[in-house]
Design a protein around this motif. Structure first.
Motif, short mmCIF file in Angstrom:
data_model
loop_
_atom_site.label_atom_id
_atom_site.label_comp_id
_atom_site.label_asym_id
_atom_site.label_seq_id
_atom_site.Cartn_x
_atom_site.Cartn_y
_atom_site.Cartn_z
N PRO A 91 14.33 98.65 62.96
CA PRO A 91 15.46 99.27 63.58
C PRO A 91 16.67 99.64 62.17
O PRO A 91 16.57 98.95 61.23
CB PRO A 91 15.95 98.12 64.63
N ALA A 92 17.52 100.24 62.94
CA ALA A 92 18.62 100.56 61.78
C ALA A 92 19.29 99.18 61.71
O ALA A 92 19.63 98.29 62.45
CB ALA A 92 19.68 101.66 62.39
N PRO A 93 20.11 98.89 60.42
CA PRO A 93 20.64 97.91 60.32
C PRO A 93 22.02 97.81 61.06
O PRO A 93 22.44 98.73 61.50
CB PRO A 93 21.15 97.91 58.70
N ARG A 94 22.11 96.60 61.25
CA ARG A 94 23.56 96.31 62.05
C ARG A 94 24.75 96.74 61.49
O ARG A 94 25.55 97.64 62.37
CB ARG A 94 23.54 94.86 62.76
N SER A 95 25.19 96.37 60.60
CA SER A 95 26.24 96.75 60.07
C SER A 95 26.13 98.27 59.22
O SER A 95 25.00 98.40 58.84
CB SER A 95 26.74 95.72 59.12
N PRO A 96 27.36 99.00 59.06
CA PRO A 96 27.14 100.33 58.23
C PRO A 96 26.65 100.02 56.92
O PRO A 96 26.98 99.04 56.42
CB PRO A 96 28.63 100.79 58.49
N THR A 97 25.77 100.74 56.48
CA THR A 97 25.37 100.95 54.95
C THR A 97 26.40 101.56 54.29
O THR A 97 27.47 102.00 54.58
CB THR A 97 24.10 101.61 54.83
N ASP A 98 26.40 101.09 52.95
CA ASP A 98 27.31 101.74 51.83
C ASP A 98 27.50 103.39 52.11
O ASP A 98 28.46 104.00 51.83
CB ASP A 98 26.80 101.32 50.51
N ALA A 99 26.11 103.86 52.21
CA ALA A 99 26.22 105.41 52.43
C ALA A 99 27.05 105.82 53.65
O ALA A 99 27.56 106.90 53.58
CB ALA A 99 24.89 105.82 52.42
N GLU A 100 26.91 105.31 54.76
CA GLU A 100 27.46 105.49 56.07
C GLU A 100 28.86 105.17 55.71
O GLU A 100 29.65 105.81 56.42
CB GLU A 100 26.64 104.62 57.12
N LEU A 101 29.52 104.17 55.16
CA LEU A 101 30.82 104.03 54.99
C LEU A 101 31.34 105.01 54.34
O LEU A 101 32.68 105.67 54.35
CB LEU A 101 31.09 102.62 54.30
N HIS A 102 30.73 105.49 53.25
CA HIS A 102 31.28 106.67 52.46
C HIS A 102 31.24 107.86 53.36
O HIS A 102 32.23 108.69 53.23
CB HIS A 102 30.12 107.04 51.52
N ARG A 103 30.30 108.26 54.10
CA ARG A 103 30.69 109.26 55.02
C ARG A 103 31.56 109.03 56.10
O ARG A 103 32.50 110.11 56.54
CB ARG A 103 29.33 109.63 55.89
N LEU A 104 31.75 107.79 56.55
CA LEU A 104 32.80 107.31 57.67
C LEU A 104 34.02 107.71 56.95
O LEU A 104 34.97 108.14 57.48
CB LEU A 104 32.60 105.97 58.13
N SER A 105 34.33 107.40 55.52
CA SER A 105 35.65 107.39 54.75
C SER A 105 36.04 109.04 54.90
O SER A 105 37.12 109.36 55.14
CB SER A 105 35.61 106.85 53.51
N GLN A 106 35.12 109.79 54.39
CA GLN A 106 35.20 111.27 54.53
C GLN A 106 35.48 111.70 55.99
O GLN A 106 36.67 112.60 55.88
CB GLN A 106 33.83 112.21 54.14
N VAL A 107 34.95 111.33 56.87
CA VAL A 107 35.38 111.74 58.05
C VAL A 107 36.63 111.24 58.71
O VAL A 107 37.31 112.16 59.14
CB VAL A 107 34.25 111.07 59.23
N ARG A 108 37.08 110.11 58.42
CA ARG A 108 38.48 109.63 58.72
C ARG A 108 39.42 110.54 58.11
O ARG A 108 40.66 110.84 58.55
CB ARG A 108 38.46 108.08 58.41
N ARG A 109 39.21 110.73 56.76
CA ARG A 109 40.31 111.39 55.88
C ARG A 109 40.51 112.93 56.71
O ARG A 109 41.60 113.36 56.78
CB ARG A 109 39.92 111.86 54.68
N GLU A 110 39.50 113.35 57.11
CA GLU A 110 39.69 114.66 57.68
C GLU A 110 40.15 114.97 59.07
O GLU A 110 41.26 115.52 59.59
CB GLU A 110 38.21 115.42 57.66
N ILE A 111 40.00 113.75 59.88
CA ILE A 111 40.40 113.52 61.21
C ILE A 111 41.71 113.27 61.28
O ILE A 111 42.43 113.77 62.09
CB ILE A 111 39.46 112.40 62.00
N GLU A 112 42.29 112.65 60.31
CA GLU A 112 43.58 112.09 60.19
C GLU A 112 44.43 113.34 59.88
O GLU A 112 45.78 113.24 60.18
CB GLU A 112 43.97 111.19 59.06
N ARG A 113 44.05 114.40 59.19
CA ARG A 113 44.64 115.70 59.20
C ARG A 113 44.99 116.32 60.51
O ARG A 113 45.79 117.32 60.68
CB ARG A 113 43.99 116.68 58.20
N ARG A 114 44.28 116.11 61.49
CA ARG A 114 44.41 116.83 62.80
C ARG A 114 44.47 115.96 63.94
O ARG A 114 44.78 116.47 65.15
CB ARG A 114 42.79 117.51 62.97
N ALA A 115 44.22 114.64 63.85
CA ALA A 115 44.37 113.72 64.84
C ALA A 115 45.97 113.51 65.34
O ALA A 115 46.72 113.17 64.38
CB ALA A 115 43.45 112.39 64.70
N ALA A 116 45.89 113.01 66.43
CA ALA A 116 47.47 112.69 66.98
C ALA A 116 47.39 111.13 67.31
O ALA A 116 46.18 110.62 67.47
CB ALA A 116 47.66 113.41 68.38
#
Length: 307
Positions: free
Chosen positions: A65-90
């Motif tokens: 199964p997938a690991p319970r906690s986010p992997t380092d690669a997933e955290l890196h992608r999540l950081s990318q996503v959050r940076r972009e969402i913050e430019r558009r999110a309210a």
């Protein structure tokens, strides 16, 4: 309705308010919702082992199964996503929000798992966060309620149950599972259940009434023991307008939720909060418990161990 999530990630690093963000102490993390931001990325294939039992009894595919906690690669992608969402999110308390918009939240919330009335008590499949922004703490000078709903598949921490969702709440329960199913398939469209036509369809319990009732019950009736200042991003599902007696309620599905409390509450603070609950419910400080059926008291949802 906002741009599709698959269009949000831009090429190359960009600076912004999310740079340097720490992602730790996760409570909830949706891998399938994160992967929807990267449609061109080949899905991660996990080697499977197929075992077939004689007599045509069963055919089972097994794999790690997938690991319970986010992997380092997933955290890196999540950081990318959050940076972009913050430019558009309210902010979740911004006016004129609509389904499909991304919102940012940072407030004190409580959370619990739950199940449909007809399900067995150990089959909690829905996780709900709730919180309110007092009028003096937001720019609109009006109180705002926020309810985040997601599947327990993405829950990362042991969590106390709130018991059954209650009679007449099937619409919200089905919606949570439908959104999770769409995320797993990579479909980023708004579910048909949230279109203007579907919401206006005549029924005994209107969606807005169901959402408001569930929020009121979990916030004022069950009193979950898990409460903390949390932060994250979510996509709006439904906005229930304010009434004469109740504030506006925003219902959303989170990408992630993390605990950002700097340190645990002091014992004196926990005691004060407990005394406040006792006073509100009119019970002795030694006798108060969340108002749950006996079968649900002291029951917890345990995320599966990937090992």
């Amino acid at each position: 309705m906002g741009p599709p999530v698959s269009c949000i990630i831009a090429a190359g690093p960009r600076s912004g308010p999310g740079v340097g963000m720490r992602l730790n102490n996760m409570i909830y993390f949706s891998r399938c919702r994160l992967e929807a931001f990267f449609p061109d990325r080949a899905p991660r294939r996990i080697p499977a082992m197929k075992a077939t039992v004689d007599l045509e009894a069963a055919s089972v595919e097994l794999g790690p199964p997938a690991p319970r906690s986010p992997t380092d690669a997933e955290l890196h992608r999540l950081s990318q996503v959050r940076r972009e969402i913050e430019r558009r999110a309210a902010h979740f308390y911004a006016p004129n929000l609509s389904a499909g918009e991304w919102i940012y939240f940072d407030l004190r919330m409580g959370w619990s798992t739950s199940h449909l009335d007809d399900d067995l008590p150990n089959l909690d499949d829905v996780l709900m966060f709730f919180g309110s922004k007092p009028s003096e703490c937001n720019r609109l000078d009006v109180p705002i309620d926020l309810m985040l709903c997601g599947s327990t598949e993405h829950l990362l921490q042991k969590t106390a149950t709130a018991g059954r969702m209650g009679s007449g709440t099937g619409w919200l329960h089905r919606l949570v599972l439908k959104i999770n199913s769409l995320d797993e398939s990579g479909d980023t469209d708004i579910p048909e259940e949230l279109t203007r036509e579907a919401l206006a369809a005549p029924r005994v319990n209107q969606p807005e009434q169901v959402a408001r009732w569930v929020f009121s019950v979990i916030a004022r009736h069950h009193a979950p023991i898990h409460r903390s200042r949390v932060q994250g991003v979510a996509r709006v599902d439904l906005v229930v307008p304010a009434s004469e007696f109740l504030p506006r309620l925003v219902v959303a599905t989170p990408l992630y939720v993390q605990d950002i409390s700097r340190k645990p509450l002091r014992w004196i603070t926990r005691l004060r909060l407990h005394r406040d609950l006792c006073r509100r419910y009119g019970r002795s400080i030694w006798q108060w418990k969340p108002d749950l059926p006996p079968r649900d008291r002291d029951r917890y949802y345990m995320p599966p161990d990937p090992r």
